[in-house]
Design an enzyme around this catalytic site. Structure first.
Site, PDB file in Angstrom:
ATOM      1  N   THR A 174       1.377   0.689  -7.341  1.00 53.02           N
ATOM      2  CA  THR A 174       0.501   0.529  -8.503  1.00 53.02           C
ATOM      3  C   THR A 174       0.068   1.895  -9.034  1.00 53.02           C
ATOM      4  O   THR A 174       0.020   2.114 -10.249  1.00 53.02           O
ATOM      5  CB  THR A 174      -0.740  -0.317  -8.131  1.00 53.02           C
ATOM      6  OG1 THR A 174      -0.284  -1.486  -7.457  1.00 53.02           O
ATOM      7  CG2 THR A 174      -1.528  -0.718  -9.337  1.00 53.02           C
ATOM      8  N   ASN A 204       0.792  -1.233   0.000  1.00 57.95           N
ATOM      9  CA  ASN A 204       0.000   0.000   0.000  1.00 57.95           C
ATOM     10  C   ASN A 204       0.825   1.284   0.000  1.00 57.95           C
ATOM     11  O   ASN A 204       0.311   2.366   0.296  1.00 57.95           O
ATOM     12  CB  ASN A 204      -1.013   0.018   1.141  1.00 57.95           C
ATOM     13  CG  ASN A 204      -2.228  -0.814   0.801  1.00 57.95           C
ATOM     14  OD1 ASN A 204      -3.170  -0.326   0.185  1.00 57.95           O
ATOM     15  ND2 ASN A 204      -2.192  -2.086   1.132  1.00 57.95           N
ATOM     16  N   GLY A 248       1.920   2.701  -2.618  1.00 53.24           N
ATOM     17  CA  GLY A 248       1.559   3.496  -3.790  1.00 53.24           C
ATOM     18  C   GLY A 248       2.256   3.032  -5.068  1.00 53.24           C
ATOM     19  O   GLY A 248       2.334   3.772  -6.045  1.00 53.24           O
ATOM     20  N   ARG A 301      -4.185   2.336   5.272  1.00 53.50           N
ATOM     21  CA  ARG A 301      -4.460   2.114   3.844  1.00 53.50           C
ATOM     22  C   ARG A 301      -4.815   0.650   3.586  1.00 53.50           C
ATOM     23  O   ARG A 301      -5.718   0.344   2.823  1.00 53.50           O
ATOM     24  CB  ARG A 301      -3.237   2.485   2.994  1.00 53.50           C
ATOM     25  CG  ARG A 301      -2.987   3.979   2.881  1.00 53.50           C
ATOM     26  CD  ARG A 301      -1.937   4.244   1.812  1.00 53.50           C
ATOM     27  NE  ARG A 301      -1.334   5.565   1.927  1.00 53.50           N
ATOM     28  CZ  ARG A 301      -0.338   5.992   1.190  1.00 53.50           C
ATOM     29  NH1 ARG A 301       0.195   5.215   0.272  1.00 53.50           N
ATOM     30  NH2 ARG A 301       0.151   7.205   1.359  1.00 53.50           N
ATOM     31  N   ASP A 337       2.430  -9.267  -8.003  1.00 57.20           N
ATOM     32  CA  ASP A 337       1.216  -9.842  -7.400  1.00 57.20           C
ATOM     33  C   ASP A 337       0.518 -10.851  -8.326  1.00 57.20           C
ATOM     34  O   ASP A 337      -0.255 -11.683  -7.845  1.00 57.20           O
ATOM     35  CB  ASP A 337       0.214  -8.739  -7.024  1.00 57.20           C
ATOM     36  CG  ASP A 337       0.520  -8.132  -5.657  1.00 57.20           C
ATOM     37  OD1 ASP A 337       1.637  -8.359  -5.147  1.00 57.20           O
ATOM     38  OD2 ASP A 337      -0.347  -7.440  -5.104  1.00 57.20           O
ATOM     39  N   TRP A 384       1.564 -15.151   3.297  1.00 54.04           N
ATOM     40  CA  TRP A 384       1.540 -14.550   1.963  1.00 54.04           C
ATOM     41  C   TRP A 384       2.772 -13.690   1.686  1.00 54.04           C
ATOM     42  O   TRP A 384       3.175 -13.520   0.537  1.00 54.04           O
ATOM     43  CB  TRP A 384       0.304 -13.648   1.808  1.00 54.04           C
ATOM     44  CG  TRP A 384      -0.983 -14.398   1.726  1.00 54.04           C
ATOM     45  CD1 TRP A 384      -1.881 -14.626   2.733  1.00 54.04           C
ATOM     46  CD2 TRP A 384      -1.534 -15.043   0.563  1.00 54.04           C
ATOM     47  NE1 TRP A 384      -2.946 -15.366   2.272  1.00 54.04           N
ATOM     48  CE2 TRP A 384      -2.756 -15.632   0.940  1.00 54.04           C
ATOM     49  CE3 TRP A 384      -1.102 -15.169  -0.767  1.00 54.04           C
ATOM     50  CZ2 TRP A 384      -3.560 -16.333   0.042  1.00 54.04           C
ATOM     51  CZ3 TRP A 384      -1.903 -15.871  -1.663  1.00 54.04           C
ATOM     52  CH2 TRP A 384      -3.112 -16.443  -1.253  1.00 54.04           C
ATOM     53  N   ASP A 385       3.347 -13.133   2.750  1.00 54.02           N
ATOM     54  CA  ASP A 385       4.356 -12.088   2.529  1.00 54.02           C
ATOM     55  C   ASP A 385       5.787 -12.625   2.584  1.00 54.02           C
ATOM     56  O   ASP A 385       6.667 -12.040   3.221  1.00 54.02           O
ATOM     57  CB  ASP A 385       4.140 -10.935   3.521  1.00 54.02           C
ATOM     58  CG  ASP A 385       2.863 -10.187   3.205  1.00 54.02           C
ATOM     59  OD1 ASP A 385       1.822 -10.848   2.972  1.00 54.02           O
ATOM     60  OD2 ASP A 385       2.894  -8.943   3.154  1.00 54.02           O
TER      61      ASP A 385
HETATM   62  N1  LIG Z   1       0.877   9.395  -2.511  1.00 63.25           N
HETATM   63  C1  LIG Z   1      -0.242   8.905  -2.001  1.00 63.25           C
HETATM   64  N2  LIG Z   1      -0.900   9.587  -1.025  1.00 63.25           N
HETATM   65  C2  LIG Z   1      -2.042   9.089  -0.457  1.00 63.25           C
HETATM   66  N3  LIG Z   1      -2.604   7.917  -0.822  1.00 63.25           N
HETATM   67  C3  LIG Z   1      -1.996   7.202  -1.784  1.00 63.25           C
HETATM   68  C4  LIG Z   1      -0.791   7.646  -2.420  1.00 63.25           C
HETATM   69  N4  LIG Z   1      -0.420   6.715  -3.334  1.00 63.25           N
HETATM   70  C5  LIG Z   1      -1.356   5.734  -3.276  1.00 63.25           C
HETATM   71  N5  LIG Z   1      -2.303   6.024  -2.347  1.00 63.25           N
HETATM   72  C6  LIG Z   1      -3.480   5.200  -1.992  1.00 63.25           C
HETATM   73  O1  LIG Z   1      -3.003   4.106  -1.212  1.00 63.25           O
HETATM   74  C7  LIG Z   1      -3.690   2.901  -1.575  1.00 63.25           C
HETATM   75  C8  LIG Z   1      -2.673   1.887  -2.086  1.00 63.25           C
HETATM   76  O2  LIG Z   1      -2.121   2.351  -3.299  1.00 63.25           O
HETATM   77  P1  LIG Z   1      -1.528   1.348  -4.380  1.00 63.25           P
HETATM   78  O3  LIG Z   1      -2.544   0.311  -4.751  1.00 63.25           O
HETATM   79  O4  LIG Z   1      -0.960   2.161  -5.479  1.00 63.25           O
HETATM   80  O5  LIG Z   1      -0.377   0.667  -3.500  1.00 63.25           O
HETATM   81  P2  LIG Z   1       0.504  -0.622  -3.760  1.00 63.25           P
HETATM   82  O6  LIG Z   1       1.847  -0.324  -3.207  1.00 63.25           O
HETATM   83  O7  LIG Z   1       0.430  -1.020  -5.205  1.00 63.25           O
HETATM   84  O8  LIG Z   1      -0.231  -1.705  -2.847  1.00 63.25           O
HETATM   85  P3  LIG Z   1      -0.167  -3.336  -2.827  1.00 63.25           P
HETATM   86  O9  LIG Z   1       0.951  -3.759  -3.714  1.00 63.25           O
HETATM   87  O10 LIG Z   1       0.016  -3.683  -1.417  1.00 63.25           O
HETATM   88  O11 LIG Z   1      -1.485  -3.803  -3.346  1.00 63.25           O
HETATM   89  C9  LIG Z   1      -4.725   3.296  -2.628  1.00 63.25           C
HETATM   90  O12 LIG Z   1      -5.930   3.548  -1.971  1.00 63.25           O
HETATM   91  C10 LIG Z   1      -4.163   4.602  -3.213  1.00 63.25           C
HETATM   92  O13 LIG Z   1      -5.143   5.458  -3.718  1.00 63.25           O
HETATM   93  N1  LIG Z   2      -2.988 -10.860  -4.803  1.00 58.11           N
HETATM   94  C1  LIG Z   2      -3.201 -11.888  -3.993  1.00 58.11           C
HETATM   95  O1  LIG Z   2      -3.528 -12.970  -4.428  1.00 58.11           O
HETATM   96  C2  LIG Z   2      -3.018 -11.699  -2.514  1.00 58.11           C
HETATM   97  C3  LIG Z   2      -3.608 -12.589  -1.613  1.00 58.11           C
HETATM   98  C4  LIG Z   2      -3.387 -12.391  -0.282  1.00 58.11           C
HETATM   99  C5  LIG Z   2      -2.598 -11.354   0.156  1.00 58.11           C
HETATM  100  N2  LIG Z   2      -2.044 -10.510  -0.725  1.00 58.11           N
HETATM  101  C6  LIG Z   2      -1.181  -9.405  -0.242  1.00 58.11           C
HETATM  102  O2  LIG Z   2      -0.622  -8.680  -1.305  1.00 58.11           O
HETATM  103  C7  LIG Z   2       0.440  -7.926  -0.763  1.00 58.11           C
HETATM  104  C8  LIG Z   2       1.440  -7.579  -1.833  1.00 58.11           C
HETATM  105  O3  LIG Z   2       0.860  -6.717  -2.765  1.00 58.11           O
HETATM  106  C9  LIG Z   2       1.038  -8.766   0.348  1.00 58.11           C
HETATM  107  O4  LIG Z   2       1.173  -7.977   1.490  1.00 58.11           O
HETATM  108  C10 LIG Z   2       0.019  -9.897   0.554  1.00 58.11           C
HETATM  109  O5  LIG Z   2      -0.321 -10.081   1.916  1.00 58.11           O
HETATM  110  C11 LIG Z   2      -2.251 -10.668  -2.030  1.00 58.11           C
END
Ligand SMILES: Nc1ncnc2c1ncn2[C@@H]1O[C@H](COP(=O)(O)OP(=O)(O)OP(=O)(O)O)[C@@H](O)[C@H]1O
Ligand SMILES: NC(=O)c1ccc[n+]([C@@H]2O[C@H](CO)[C@@H](O)[C@H]2O)c1
Length: 202
Positions: A16, A12, A14, A137, A35, A54-55
């Protein structure tokens, strides 16, 4: 010229959001999401804490991920076409990857914790956010397998801290980004750095 960008970071953070923005603005740019290589839930080990683990890197089919990256390296034009990425007119015309730029973004939470991938990157970024914001988040998200209560504190965050330490020892070329900055500021800083790197590599 081929150029590979790593967008790593805490869950989370950011990744993606940043990746999707770069995909829209960088030319001939493909993506591999880590992922997409999670194993099926029944193949994920259950830890002593009772949670599916998972992690950890073994929760992912990293061989399949490497093969996908190799597919791009071998023929980025074919890869782009088969993944619905539109190419610039120059790239379409030349049909040779030697001409123009082909970019691959590799995005994920453990992309710097797997040795065979480390040498693939031309540029490495890593987004982090503090514990409180990460937990907040994450609580707004639903994964394909929803987080059971307590997973974040028992597994997700401790594993992040462990991998972060390992990664800092593995790779010394990482540029760290503050995920608490605005989406716009993060994007602008990264875009500028990539542009400079591309110019230096021409
Ligand atoms: N710079 C930012 N400030 C505030 N919120 C943000 C920011 N960037 C992303 N977010 C929010 O945080 C959440 C996670 O963002 P995102 O899906 O891009 O993260 P991620 O690193 O790809 O997560 P994961 O890989 O764990 O799924 C979303 O709700 C997104 O809108
Ligand atoms: N994408 C998936 O299948 C999945 C399932 C369970 C947990 N997660 C979480 O994804 C994060 C990485 O983006 C990790 O923190 C996992 O816990 C993903």
């Amino acid at each position: 010229m081929k150029f590979v960008i790593g967008i790593g970071g805490v869950t989370n953070g950011g990744k993606t959001t940043l990746t999707n923005r770069l995909l829209k603005t960088l030319p001939n740019c493909c993506v591999v999401h880590q992922d997409d290589f999670f194993k099926k839930p029944d193949q994920i080990q259950v830890g002593e804490d009772g949670f599916r683990q998972w992690d950890v890197i073994t929760a992912l089919d990293m061989e399949a991920m490497i093969n996908t990256v190799k597919g791009w390296q071998e023929n980025p034009i074919k890869f782009a076409r088969s993944h619905g990425v539109s190419l610039s007119p120059e790239a379409e015309e030349s049909d040779s990857e030697q001409k123009g730029i082909h970019i691959l973004i590799i995005e994920g939470f453990l992309i710097y914790n797997y040795k065979p991938l480390i040498d693939v990157y031309d540029k490495c970024f890593y987004i982090s956010i503090p514990y409180e914001e990460c937990k907040r988040r994450r609580g707004t998200r639903t994964y394909t397998v929803p987080d059971p209560p307590g997973l974040f504190d028992s597994h997700v965050w401790p594993m992040y801290l462990k991998h972060r330490k390992d990664m800092d020892n593995n790779c010394n070329r990482i540029e760290y980004l503050d995920g608490m900055a605005t989406k716009e500021d993060i994007y602008n800083a990264v875009y500028k750095t990539i542009q400079n790197s591309l110019l230096n590599n021409l």
